[in-house]
Scaffold this motif. Structure first.
Motif, PDB file in Angstrom:
ATOM      1  N   ASP A   1      39.938  28.345  91.278  1.00 23.95           N
ATOM      2  CA  ASP A   1      40.645  29.420  91.974  1.00 23.95           C
ATOM      3  C   ASP A   1      39.695  30.502  92.493  1.00 23.95           C
ATOM      4  O   ASP A   1      39.946  31.107  93.529  1.00 23.95           O
ATOM      5  CB  ASP A   1      41.691  30.057  91.052  1.00 23.95           C
ATOM      6  N   ASP A   2      38.627  30.807  91.728  1.00 27.37           N
ATOM      7  CA  ASP A   2      37.707  31.835  92.207  1.00 27.37           C
ATOM      8  C   ASP A   2      36.555  31.186  92.975  1.00 27.37           C
ATOM      9  O   ASP A   2      36.599  31.060  94.186  1.00 27.37           O
ATOM     10  CB  ASP A   2      37.198  32.697  91.039  1.00 27.37           C
ATOM     11  N   ILE A   3      35.523  30.769  92.285  1.00 26.79           N
ATOM     12  CA  ILE A   3      34.411  30.099  92.924  1.00 26.79           C
ATOM     13  C   ILE A   3      34.050  28.877  92.089  1.00 26.79           C
ATOM     14  O   ILE A   3      34.035  28.936  90.857  1.00 26.79           O
ATOM     15  CB  ILE A   3      33.191  31.053  93.067  1.00 26.79           C
ATOM     16  N   ILE A   4      33.820  27.748  92.727  1.00 28.93           N
ATOM     17  CA  ILE A   4      33.436  26.539  92.008  1.00 28.93           C
ATOM     18  C   ILE A   4      31.980  26.695  91.579  1.00 28.93           C
ATOM     19  O   ILE A   4      31.090  26.871  92.410  1.00 28.93           O
ATOM     20  CB  ILE A   4      33.611  25.291  92.882  1.00 28.93           C
ATOM     21  N   SER A   5      31.758  26.626  90.286  1.00 36.94           N
ATOM     22  CA  SER A   5      30.403  26.806  89.764  1.00 36.94           C
ATOM     23  C   SER A   5      29.790  25.465  89.378  1.00 36.94           C
ATOM     24  O   SER A   5      30.468  24.437  89.316  1.00 36.94           O
ATOM     25  CB  SER A   5      30.424  27.739  88.549  1.00 36.94           C
ATOM     26  N   PHE A   6      28.497  25.500  89.104  1.00 37.68           N
ATOM     27  CA  PHE A   6      27.776  24.312  88.662  1.00 37.68           C
ATOM     28  C   PHE A   6      28.394  23.759  87.378  1.00 37.68           C
ATOM     29  O   PHE A   6      28.600  22.547  87.247  1.00 37.68           O
ATOM     30  CB  PHE A   6      26.306  24.683  88.446  1.00 37.68           C
ATOM     31  N   SER A   7      28.720  24.637  86.439  1.00 36.56           N
ATOM     32  CA  SER A   7      29.305  24.187  85.172  1.00 36.56           C
ATOM     33  C   SER A   7      30.698  23.618  85.366  1.00 36.56           C
ATOM     34  O   SER A   7      31.119  22.719  84.632  1.00 36.56           O
ATOM     35  CB  SER A   7      29.334  25.339  84.168  1.00 36.56           C
ATOM     36  N   ASP A   8      31.462  24.134  86.356  1.00 36.49           N
ATOM     37  CA  ASP A   8      32.795  23.589  86.625  1.00 36.49           C
ATOM     38  C   ASP A   8      32.715  22.117  87.031  1.00 36.49           C
ATOM     39  O   ASP A   8      33.496  21.274  86.555  1.00 36.49           O
ATOM     40  CB  ASP A   8      33.479  24.390  87.733  1.00 36.49           C
ATOM     41  N   LEU A   9      31.780  21.812  87.929  1.00 40.55           N
ATOM     42  CA  LEU A   9      31.675  20.437  88.406  1.00 40.55           C
ATOM     43  C   LEU A   9      31.103  19.508  87.344  1.00 40.55           C
ATOM     44  O   LEU A   9      31.577  18.384  87.165  1.00 40.55           O
ATOM     45  CB  LEU A   9      30.797  20.391  89.667  1.00 40.55           C
ATOM     46  N   THR A  10      30.088  19.942  86.625  1.00 42.83           N
ATOM     47  CA  THR A  10      29.445  19.053  85.645  1.00 42.83           C
ATOM     48  C   THR A  10      30.273  18.885  84.377  1.00 42.83           C
ATOM     49  O   THR A  10      30.009  17.972  83.592  1.00 42.83           O
ATOM     50  CB  THR A  10      28.045  19.583  85.285  1.00 42.83           C
ATOM     51  N   SER A  11      31.264  19.765  84.148  1.00 48.45           N
ATOM     52  CA  SER A  11      32.120  19.591  82.968  1.00 48.45           C
ATOM     53  C   SER A  11      33.052  18.401  83.110  1.00 48.45           C
ATOM     54  O   SER A  11      33.528  17.843  82.118  1.00 48.45           O
ATOM     55  CB  SER A  11      32.948  20.858  82.725  1.00 48.45           C
ATOM     56  N   GLY A  12      33.375  18.010  84.344  1.00 54.71           N
ATOM     57  CA  GLY A  12      34.258  16.869  84.577  1.00 54.71           C
ATOM     58  C   GLY A  12      35.726  17.170  84.425  1.00 54.71           C
ATOM     59  O   GLY A  12      36.557  16.289  84.574  1.00 54.71           O
ATOM     60  N   GLU A  13      36.088  18.417  84.138  1.00 54.99           N
ATOM     61  CA  GLU A  13      37.495  18.792  83.976  1.00 54.99           C
ATOM     62  C   GLU A  13      37.768  20.036  84.815  1.00 54.99           C
ATOM     63  O   GLU A  13      37.087  21.056  84.682  1.00 54.99           O
ATOM     64  CB  GLU A  13      37.819  19.056  82.510  1.00 54.99           C
ATOM     65  N   ARG A  14      38.788  19.928  85.662  1.00 55.91           N
ATOM     66  CA  ARG A  14      39.092  21.017  86.591  1.00 55.91           C
ATOM     67  C   ARG A  14      39.881  22.138  85.936  1.00 55.91           C
ATOM     68  O   ARG A  14      39.738  23.300  86.311  1.00 55.91           O
ATOM     69  CB  ARG A  14      39.869  20.452  87.777  1.00 55.91           C
ATOM     70  N   TYR A  15      40.717  21.815  84.943  1.00 58.59           N
ATOM     71  CA  TYR A  15      41.632  22.806  84.388  1.00 58.59           C
ATOM     72  C   TYR A  15      41.214  23.241  82.985  1.00 58.59           C
ATOM     73  O   TYR A  15      40.675  22.448  82.202  1.00 58.59           O
ATOM     74  CB  TYR A  15      43.060  22.253  84.346  1.00 58.59           C
ATOM     75  N   THR A  16      41.492  24.491  82.689  1.00 55.97           N
ATOM     76  CA  THR A  16      41.378  24.947  81.305  1.00 55.97           C
ATOM     77  C   THR A  16      42.659  24.563  80.575  1.00 55.97           C
ATOM     78  O   THR A  16      43.669  24.239  81.184  1.00 55.97           O
ATOM     79  CB  THR A  16      41.200  26.476  81.248  1.00 55.97           C
ATOM     80  N   GLY A  17      42.650  24.646  79.244  1.00 52.86           N
ATOM     81  CA  GLY A  17      43.846  24.293  78.492  1.00 52.86           C
ATOM     82  C   GLY A  17      44.091  22.795  78.488  1.00 52.86           C
ATOM     83  O   GLY A  17      43.260  21.993  78.920  1.00 52.86           O
ATOM     84  N   LEU A  18      45.275  22.398  78.020  1.00 48.29           N
ATOM     85  CA  LEU A  18      45.592  20.975  77.836  1.00 48.29           C
ATOM     86  C   LEU A  18      46.834  20.526  78.593  1.00 48.29           C
ATOM     87  O   LEU A  18      47.217  19.348  78.511  1.00 48.29           O
ATOM     88  CB  LEU A  18      45.792  20.679  76.338  1.00 48.29           C
ATOM     89  N   ASP A  19      47.486  21.433  79.318  1.00 51.17           N
ATOM     90  CA  ASP A  19      48.738  21.065  79.989  1.00 51.17           C
ATOM     91  C   ASP A  19      48.501  20.217  81.235  1.00 51.17           C
ATOM     92  O   ASP A  19      49.416  19.557  81.718  1.00 51.17           O
ATOM     93  CB  ASP A  19      49.526  22.322  80.358  1.00 51.17           C
TER      94      ASP A  19
END
Length: 750
Positions: free
Chosen positions: A522-540
């Protein structure tokens, strides 16, 4: 009413004590102190004699008359713990007494005295020195030692009695403030000073009188803290209102204290405040923290504007029950949602207050952890209700942690609640089983992995939902570390090309409520966002995946750098390629949303060289060949009193600029300021300006605040704080507010 209150503020500011760690003193061995003149003593310090149990005596002339030694002309008497010089000295061998006259200089292990006459005697093997018309100085603590003039000084190893005297903690001959008193007793054993008929003078002007005044000589002690005076404006009123806060500190014992305060707000009436702290137990080991209990309460019996009772309660406890078990409790509540904006004038950006109780068990040796949590919330300011964890239990265990095939088992069950009755609520139970193995290949490092996630939703107003998602993946790591040079430093250059493959089954999830999931993009796609392999926080929401992520990280780190040291240079870039043009959506009642076959490129560069820090992050859209979002920060920070920081943030919908800084005008005066502005709309969110004066024996700070009130206007307030060395110090709301508004600034008046 306003002018008398200001006068009372200035008087009480000098009737204060050390309480919360603000220290204006320098060490005795420190010849030059920041913001202070060179350390001076009444006379040059002398070296004590090395002859144990004997006196070294020098004089131009000496004679013996009836067991008395008469010395005259440049007399010097030196022993292992005192030094004395005078024009004439009479020493009695019978009672070991001494009388010195003319240009007397006396030095023991803590005090210096110059006087016309000085006599000394011994009682119970303790030396008692008495001088008249004397100047004195406690040189044992350095630049912050007490000094002054007294008609009579009586000095013993445990006390100092001063008659018709002055007392100051400023440097010698620079008494910006001082106490004039009929008598002052400094009890060195009890660490307490008591003055009779004391008048406090500031730059020679009497500002306060008290028949009896007591203060702590060093460290914490009970007494008044520095008052705080500020002005502010009420919405819809043209005239400024003012606030005066007078705190009193109780040093109950070494492990507990109590702060009470009375605040008068001219537009609201009186607020009563108390804060109690207690050290329950010292930290068990270096890996733990002290166990501390704290409770704070504020109460306004009747608000003059609203007629309501306004209050705040803030309780916290951190307790280590054992090496493995920790209990954390927090209860934070206010009387109403507008309390911070209308009464406290701080924390106006808070949206909710969280209260919680958490029990954790962690066994690092066996790679096992367990936690139980319950929480509640209160909506404040402009916040909206959120889901809270009415009860949550979690468990994590790693099997074969030291083997080639570690197995990770995680289980968490959460009962969610919401204030809005129409919102879904219920219990979410999620279990995950994962396995990975590092292949026996020297280069590159290849690690395949697989997992299964099972989730059950037991909902209150909807049918139960079960979700099972299989996943797998592969990491291929080409990391290489070489030793090289950068910016004239010897560094370890770590370059990490990484290929990551992620697979997760595609599962319809639009019917699942959103309890705690948010989109990282939603804000800015970061390096850690992409390398984590998961787009969403939480489990829903668990994103489907059949993707390949290419990333490159290059870091330069000084050889021998500590763990907390920053890298000299860090470069990161990553992009993900998708084989499925649909992705799980986190929009309610929506299963999927379309996407491109590749993500935007996330790149960043961070550099830390001496006192300079540069950070830049960008999100690049290949289709538009354009940077669509960016965050840039540059800072120079030699000290907390001299720094500048500039940040520019563009999230694609609005542009924000943040500036923080402090600059020394002289050795004693510095200015500070900060601004947070949405440049795309021209709205100033917050603006802070101020000036501070700091010397060895007193300090003053003045700060002005401008804040957006979300109604097309701004709220204004001004605060000031005065600290006298050894007599007044505190951690005030003004300090907290400045540090909150100006990142990087330390507001302690030192």
């Amino acid at each position: 009413m306003k002018k008398p209150l200001i006068f009372v503020f200035l008087m009480l500011a000098h009737l204060c004590i050390n309480a919360e760690g603000v220290n204006l003193n320098c060490a005795p061995t420190q010849s030059v102190c920041d913001n202070c003149p060179q350390y001076q003593t009444l006379f040059p310090l002398e070296q004590f004699s090395e002859n144990t149990g004997a006196l070294d005596i020098e004089a131009d002339k000496s004679e013996i008359i009836e067991e008395k030694y008469l010395l005259s002309g440049n007399v010097e008497v030196n022993s292992e713990n005192l030094y004395l010089s005078a024009n004439e000295v009479e020493v009695s061998s019978a009672d070991r007494s001494l009388l010195a006259e003319g240009n007397v200089r006396f030095q023991d292990e803590s005090y210096l005295i110059t006087s016309a006459t000085l006599s000394s005697s011994r009682k119970d093997d303790e030396l008692i020195a008495v001088a008249t018309n004397a100047n004195y100085q406690d040189y044992s603590v350095g630049l912050g030692g007490a000094n002054g003039y007294t008609e009579v000084i009586e000095k013993t190893p445990t006390s100092v009695l001063l008659t018709n005297t002055t007392y100051s903690l400023c440097p010698v001959d620079q008494n910006d403030w001082q106490i004039d008193a009929d008598q002052i007793e400094l009890n060195l054993k009890k660490n307490r000073g008591v003055a009779d008929n004391a008048t406090i003078k500031f730059y020679g002007v009497p500002i306060f009188y008290t028949p009896k005044y007591s203060w702590v000589l060093a460290g914490r002690g009970s007494g008044f803290l520095t008052p705080e005076y500020s002005t502010y404006n009420e919405p819809g009123q043209n005239d400024d209102a003012y606030s005066l806060r007078v705190p009193y500190y109780f040093n109950l014992s070494p492990d507990r204290d109590l702060l009470v305060a009375l605040t008068y707000m001219s537009s609201r009436r009186f607020i009563y405040e108390g804060k109690y702290r207690q050290l329950i137990a010292p930290k068990i080991s270096a890996d733990h923290q002290d166990s501390i209990y704290s409770i704070e309460a504020k109460y306004l019996p009747e608000d003059k504007i609203t007629g309501l009772k306004r209050w705040l309660v803030n309780f916290s406890e951190e307790l280590d029950l054992s090496d493995n078990i920790h209990l954390s409790a927090q209860f934070h509540r206010v009387s109403d949602a507008k309390y911070f904006r209308e009464i406290s004038k701080t924390d106006t950006d808070l949206k909710t207050l969280k209260s919680s109780l958490k029990y954790t068990y962690e066994d690092k040796e066996n790679n096992f952890s367990l936690a139980v949590l319950t929480e509640n919330e209160q909506i404040v300011n402009a916040g909206t209700p959120e889901y809270t964890r009415a009860l949550e239990g979690s468990m994590s265990k790693t099997l074969n942690a030291d083997q080639k095939i570690p197995i990770q088992v995680d289980l968490v069950s959460t009962r969610f609640a919401h204030e809005t009755a129409t919102k879904d609520s219920g219990t979410r139970t999620h279990g995950k089983f994962g396995i990975s193995r590092e292949l026996n290949i020297q280069y590159p490092k290849i690690t395949p992995r697989a997992n299964i996630a099972i989730t059950n939703y037991s909902l209150k107003n909807s049918p139960n939902i079960n979700r099972t998602i299989l996943g797998s993946g592969l990491n291929i790591d080409f990391t290489v570390i070489n030793e090289t040079n950068l910016f004239s430093y010897q560094v370890n250059h770590r370059i990490s090309p990484l290929i990551t493959y992620n697979y997760r089954a595609k599962k319809v999830q639009g019917n699942i409520p959103l309890f705690d999931s948010t989109d990282k993009y939603d804000d800015i796609i970061s390096f850690s966002d992409l390398t984590s392999g998961e787009r969403y926080t939480g489990l829903d929401r668990i994103t489907n995946a059949n993707d390949i992520t290419l990333s490159l990280e290059s870091t330069y780190r000084k050889v021998g750098a500590l763990e907390d040291d920053k890298d000299l240079l860090s470069l990161k870039i990553a992009q993900t390629y998708y084989t499925d043009d649909e992705v799980v959506s986190n929009i309610s009642n929506t299963n999927y949303e379309t996407r491109k076959s590749y993500s935007d490129i996330a790149a960043s560069i961070d550099m830390s060289l001496n006192k300079f820090n540069i950070s830049s992050a960008a999100q690049f859209n290949p289709d538009k060949s354009k940077v669509v979002k960016k965050e840039n920060t540059i800072s120079y920070s030699p000290s907390s009193r001299q720094f500048v920081s500039l940040s520019f943030i563009d999230d694609g919908t609005k542009e924000t600029e943040k500036f923080y800084g402090a600059y020394p005008l002289t050795d004693s005066i510095h200015v500070f300021g900060g601004i947070d502005k949405t440049t795309s709309t021209g709205v100033t969110n917050a603006e802070t300006t101020g000036i501070a004066y700091e010397s060895c024996c007193w300090a003053f700070r003045l700060a002005h605040f401008k804040e957006d009130n979300s109604s097309g206007g701004h709220n204004y307030s001004t605060g000031m704080e005065l600290v006298l060395t050894g007599l007044g110090s505190t951690s005030s709301p003004l300090k907290d507010k400045i540090e909150n508004k100006i990142q990087g600034y330390t507001a302690n008046l030192r």
